[in-house]
Scaffold this active site. Structure first.
Site, PDB file in Angstrom:
ATOM      1  CD  GLU A 120      -2.645  -1.101   2.906  1.00 21.20           C
ATOM      2  OE1 GLU A 120      -3.438  -1.828   2.867  1.00 21.20           O
ATOM      3  OE2 GLU A 120      -2.037  -0.231   3.743  1.00 21.20           O
TER       4      GLU A 120
ATOM      5  CE  LYS B 289       5.500   4.763   6.745  1.00 20.15           C
ATOM      6  NZ  LYS B 289       5.062   5.922   7.134  1.00 20.15           N
TER       7      LYS B 289
ATOM      8  NE  ARG C 125      -3.115   3.461  11.607  1.00 11.73           N
ATOM      9  CZ  ARG C 125      -2.205   2.596  12.140  1.00 11.73           C
ATOM     10  NH1 ARG C 125      -1.091   2.660  12.166  1.00 11.73           N
ATOM     11  NH2 ARG C 125      -2.981   1.191  12.347  1.00 11.73           N
TER      12      ARG C 125
ATOM     13  NE  ARG D 116       0.620   6.891  16.342  1.00 11.93           N
ATOM     14  CZ  ARG D 116       1.223   6.286  15.377  1.00 11.93           C
ATOM     15  NH1 ARG D 116       1.345   6.760  14.015  1.00 11.93           N
ATOM     16  NH2 ARG D 116       1.767   5.077  15.711  1.00 11.93           N
TER      17      ARG D 116
ATOM     18  CD  GLU E 255      -1.748   7.636   7.885  1.00 12.51           C
ATOM     19  OE1 GLU E 255      -1.563   8.779   7.939  1.00 12.51           O
ATOM     20  OE2 GLU E 255      -0.932   6.845   8.546  1.00 12.51           O
TER      21      GLU E 255
ATOM     22  CG  PHE F 248      -4.569   1.484   6.109  1.00 10.73           C
ATOM     23  CD1 PHE F 248      -4.697   0.606   7.331  1.00 10.73           C
ATOM     24  CD2 PHE F 248      -4.138   2.936   6.359  1.00 10.73           C
ATOM     25  CE1 PHE F 248      -4.113   1.409   8.520  1.00 10.73           C
ATOM     26  CE2 PHE F 248      -4.008   3.527   7.516  1.00 10.73           C
ATOM     27  CZ  PHE F 248      -3.788   2.769   8.516  1.00 10.73           C
TER      28      PHE F 248
ATOM     29  NE  ARG G 154       7.208  -0.003  16.650  1.00 14.49           N
ATOM     30  CZ  ARG G 154       6.719   1.297  16.193  1.00 14.49           C
ATOM     31  NH1 ARG G 154       6.718   1.024  14.712  1.00 14.49           N
ATOM     32  NH2 ARG G 154       6.217   2.292  16.861  1.00 14.49           N
TER      33      ARG G 154
ATOM     34  CE  LYS H  68       8.317   2.242  10.561  1.00 16.07           C
ATOM     35  NZ  LYS H  68       7.981   3.308  11.538  1.00 16.07           N
TER      36      LYS H  68
END
Length: 511
Positions: free
Chosen positions: A210, A212, A217, A232, A261, A301, A373, A379
């Site tokens: 996708e 970035k 966020r 976020r 986003e 997303f 994470r 990313k």
């Protein structure tokens, strides 16, 4: 439970780097807490003060360290918590002096070890390595529950404290109460950095790639109470983004939770600088004028809930299907699914040509792991950057005289605290210098007249050329040619990159 026992456990946690030992110490302490002390105990062992600050500055708290300590322990956790909470009720003329007196009386009841514990807690400097993942395992051990069930409940609750209280008091039945709920945002799933498209394909196989986006966020909730948009960090920013609320309100779906986003685009559809996007957040006045000047777009997303069904445990590919079924195509982030290097690299070039900063690569099989994470999301950026925490700043000279400019930068240590990686004043505009001087003075805890040490709260995105081995800094690494790209008001220090991430980058070679 005696406060002395909690302070002793805190010291023991800080003294060990073993995750297993931290879990054992925490579980033992959690079992010893009285039911009414559990929320306080979990928060304090996590380095957090329930209810936030108490209206006394760092200088006052440092002064109270000189109060003669009690010769023997007598305070309980419940009594100490009650006295701290009472400080918030002191208001009116002379309230500062009365708060100081009340806190001084508490310190006089505390032993030297208890005073040190309370002072660091009040200053926000209590870093004992009891991070959320460690605490989750400790709660599971103390309550005799599977760690995965505790972690999932924390993910849905957005906070470890209520989960600990429920698990310790009610066991599995308590955990069952934590479900994805409309208008209660969950923590966002996070991505780990990877070197390039080839490394992402090697790790994930065929994956979703996708754009970035360099936006903010957001998590969008739609239900019987209308549309609400959360940052976020879980803050409701709906009033700052009325055009996005109106757009989602028109979508033909009754209940929906999507991840995405919010971003400001220019007339050609290219992204505006991140700082311009962030101007729209937190504004309660003049929203109409800003809306005309900086109209926002929403690109979704992921889909966490749709039409009464929770989707976080479903694989990514299934969540994509539901996203496409309920969200207009124009509001979905550009995406391609491929296992071919050439196709993925072409998509990366396309993202860069449209002004975006790179790609996200996502496993097609992974569930939505809120707050995690891991390796399921990667990313890919051409420019290498880190989100670091400002630990201190130096007063500038020459053009920068009168401003706090040279920033001391640290990565987060998963075991607690921060590891310094270097300093920089490169990339700072006059506007940024003015803003950071004001903000850092608010966060100051100590100064020698040249270096101002601050509470580690500000996150700043740093670009750099490479990492080099260094004996100067405790992490053994230093940034070369570091420069400030932007501050990240949308991130907390707990979301900064870790020293483990920095070491992994160093292992990828020079950039």
């Amino acid at each position: 439970m005696q406060l002395a026992a909690l302070a002793e456990a805190s010291a023991a946690l800080a003294a060990t780097s073993s995750r297993l030992e931290k879990v054992r110490l925490l579980a033992e302490c959690l079992r010893a807490l009285e039911p009414e002390e559990r929320a306080t105990g979990v928060a304090w062992l996590s380095g957090r003060l329930l209810g936030g600050r108490v209206g006394l500055g760092p200088a006052t708290i440092h002064q109270l360290r000189s109060v003669p300590p009690a010769p023997a322990a007598s305070l309980t956790v419940a009594e100490a918590a009650g006295r701290i909470e009472a400080l918030r009720g002191i208001a009116g003329a002379g309230s500062g002096a009365r708060r100081r007196q009340a806190l001084g009386e508490l310190f006089a009841r505390a032993t030297a070890a208890e005073q040190d514990f309370l002072a660091r807690l009040l200053l926000g400097e209590l870093r004992q390595g009891a991070l959320e993942g460690v605490m989750a395992d400790a709660i599971a051990a103390a309550a005799g529950l599977p760690p995965a069930e505790v972690r999932r409940a924390i993910m849905l609750a957005g906070d470890v404290t209520p989960v600990a209280v429920a698990a310790l008091g009610e066991g599995r039945d308590g955990l069952a109460r934590f479900r994805l709920a409309l208008y209660e945002p969950v923590k966002p799933m996070l991505a780990s950095p990877t070197e390039d498209v080839a490394s992402a394909l090697a790790a994930l196989g065929a994956a979703a790639f996708e754009y970035k986006l360099d936006g903010a966020r957001v998590q969008v909730h739609k239900g019987d109470r209308g549309v609400r948009i959360y940052s976020r960090t879980g803050r409701d920013v709906s009033d700052s983004l009325p055009e996005l609320v109106a757009a989602v309100s028109a979508w033909p779906v009754r209940t929906l939770v999507v991840d995405g986003e919010a971003i400001a685009l220019d007339g050609s559809g290219r992204p505006r600088p991140f700082q311009e996007t962030m101007r729209r957040f937190g504004r309660k006045r003049e929203v109409g004028d800003l809306q005309a000047e900086l109209p926002m777009s929403l690109f979704c997303f992921d889909c966490l809930h749709a039409e009464g069904e929770d989707l976080i445990d479903r694989p990514t590919a299934a969540r994509f299907e539901r996203l496409a079924a309920h969200v207009p195509e124009a509001a979905i982030v550009p995406r391609t699914i491929t296992g071919e290097l050439e196709a993925a690299e072409a998509f990366l070039r396309d993202a860069l040509e449209h002004g975006h900063e790179g790609l996200m690569a996502k496993s097609l099989e992974a569930p939505y792991e809120a707050g995690s994470r891991g390796a399921a999301w990667l990313k890919i950026k051409l420019a290498h950057t880190l989100d670091l925490v400002v630990l201190a700043a130096e007063w500038g000279s020459g053009r920068r005289r009168g401003w706090l400019s040279n920033l001391h930068l640290g990565a987060r240590d998963p075991n607690g605290g921060f590891v310094m990686l270097g300093k920089t004043f490169k990339g700072l505009t006059d506007e940024m210098l003015r803003w950071q001087t004001e903000r850092l003075r608010e966060l100051a805890v100590d100064s020698d007249g040249y270096v101002v040490r601050v509470r580690p709260e500000l996150v700043v995105e740093i670009a750099f050329n490479e990492l080099q081995v260094s004996r100067r800094y405790p992490g053994g690494l230093a940034l070369r040619f570091a420069r400030v790209l932007r501050y990240r008001p949308d991130k907390t220090a707990a979301e900064a990159d870790t020293i483990d991430t920095v070491r992994a980058i160093a292992g990828l070679g020079k950039r």
